[in-house]
Design an enzyme around this catalytic site. Structure first.
Site, PDB file in Angstrom:
ATOM      1  N   HIS A   1      -7.313  -6.040   0.259  1.00  0.00           N
ATOM      2  CA  HIS A   1      -6.146  -5.147   0.311  1.00  0.00           C
ATOM      3  C   HIS A   1      -4.962  -5.736   1.086  1.00  0.00           C
ATOM      4  CE1 HIS A   1      -4.365  -1.232  -0.384  1.00  0.00           C
ATOM      5  NE2 HIS A   1      -4.123  -1.063   0.898  1.00  0.00           N
TER       6      HIS A   1
ATOM      7  N   ASP B   1      -9.939  -5.917  -3.805  1.00  0.00           N
ATOM      8  CA  ASP B   1      -9.397  -4.717  -3.152  1.00  0.00           C
ATOM      9  C   ASP B   1     -10.285  -3.500  -3.431  1.00  0.00           C
ATOM     10  OD1 ASP B   1      -7.817  -2.664  -2.118  1.00  0.00           O
ATOM     11  OD2 ASP B   1      -5.956  -3.514  -2.885  1.00  0.00           O
TER      12      ASP B   1
ATOM     13  N   SER C   1       0.838  -1.199   0.000  1.00  0.00           N
ATOM     14  CA  SER C   1       0.000   0.000   0.000  1.00  0.00           C
ATOM     15  C   SER C   1       0.883   1.263   0.000  1.00  0.00           C
ATOM     16  CB  SER C   1      -0.972  -0.065   1.182  1.00  0.00           C
ATOM     17  OG  SER C   1      -2.033   0.840   1.009  1.00  0.00           O
TER      18      SER C   1
END
Length: 256
Positions: free
Chosen positions: A235, A207, A82
């Site tokens: 995610h 996600d 991320s």
């Protein structure tokens, strides 16, 4: 004191540095660190201002990358999840000689939606920034819930993330805000066209923060990179699919 918290485990001949995402810390990797440290010399890092890396204010992406590099091995596979994916990518761009391979996990070179580019709507990110000053613990928890939505193990995955956050003192609001600012403004789509090292991109089909539509777009933009989609992950694929996740990294090690 501005010290980056850093832990090294394992004796592998290849170094692997793991960089966590927004609001979190290196404890998020505990579900896979034993397995990975049996194959790599593993480096767990709290990004500046997060977890145990105290004494930092909000940093730009470039400054965050430089701060992390100061304690890093001479050469390593850099994996970023991320927000951490942007930090790892920045290091690959500015210090390619230090990066044996680049791995991004549930990350986007441009998190914010733009013209003909899927992403998080800018007003959603701005909303998170606004809510941080009102009730930042609740805002972080909402962001975490978004990360696991839709998976078969969503509830337990969200609990695992929340436990990671609550295990250590919360980051300062300006650090969290600075991280959101990076997610809102950074765009590395063009610069990453030219990275010279092996480049593996991992995604979750479910996600909600990094839409799967970006995968074929980046396959086209970055033909030298490889992509892999975890069919039932959101995610945080390393939490929902730890065995499959580690297999991919061990396979990458054989190729670098």
């Amino acid at each position: 004191m501005n010290n980056i918290w850093w832990q090294t485990k394992g004796q592998g001949n290849v170094h692997l540095v793991l960089l966590h995402g927004w609001g979190l810390n290196a404890e998020v990797w505990r579900c896979i660190d034993e397995e990975l440290s049996s194959h790599f010399t593993l480096h767990l890092v709290d990004l500046p201002g997060f977890g145990r890396s105290r004494g930092f204010g909000a940093l730009s992406l470039a400054d965050m990358a430089e701060a992390v590099l100061q304690q890093a091995p001479d050469k390593a596979i850099w994996l970023g999840w991320s927000l951490g994916g942007l930090v790892a990518s920045q290091i690959a761009l500015t210090h390619p000689e230090r990066v044996q391979a680049l791995v991004t996990v549930a990350s986007s070179p441009c998190f914010s939606a733009r013209d003909e580019w899927p992403g998080i709507k800018p007003d959603v990110l701005a909303g998170f920034q606004q809510q941080l000053s009102d009730d930042f613990q609740r805002t972080v928890e909402r962001f975490l819930a978004l990360q696991t939505m839709g998976t078969e193990t969503a509830r337990q995955d969200a609990r695992a993330l929340k436990k990671t956050v609550l295990a250590l003192p919360m980051p300062e609001v300006d650090v969290l805000n600075g991280g959101l600012e990076i997610l809102k403004t950074v765009d590395l789509r063009q610069p990453l066209q030219n990275v010279p090292m092996p480049f593996l991109r991992l995604y979750g089909y479910l996600d909600g923060l990094v839409p799967r539509k970006v995968v074929p777009m980046l396959d086209k933009l970055w033909p030298h990179s490889e992509s892999y989609i975890f069919a039932k992950a959101a995610h945080a694929p390393f939490i929902s699919h730890p065995v499959e996740f580690c297999h991919l990294l061990v396979a990458l090690k054989q190729r670098v």
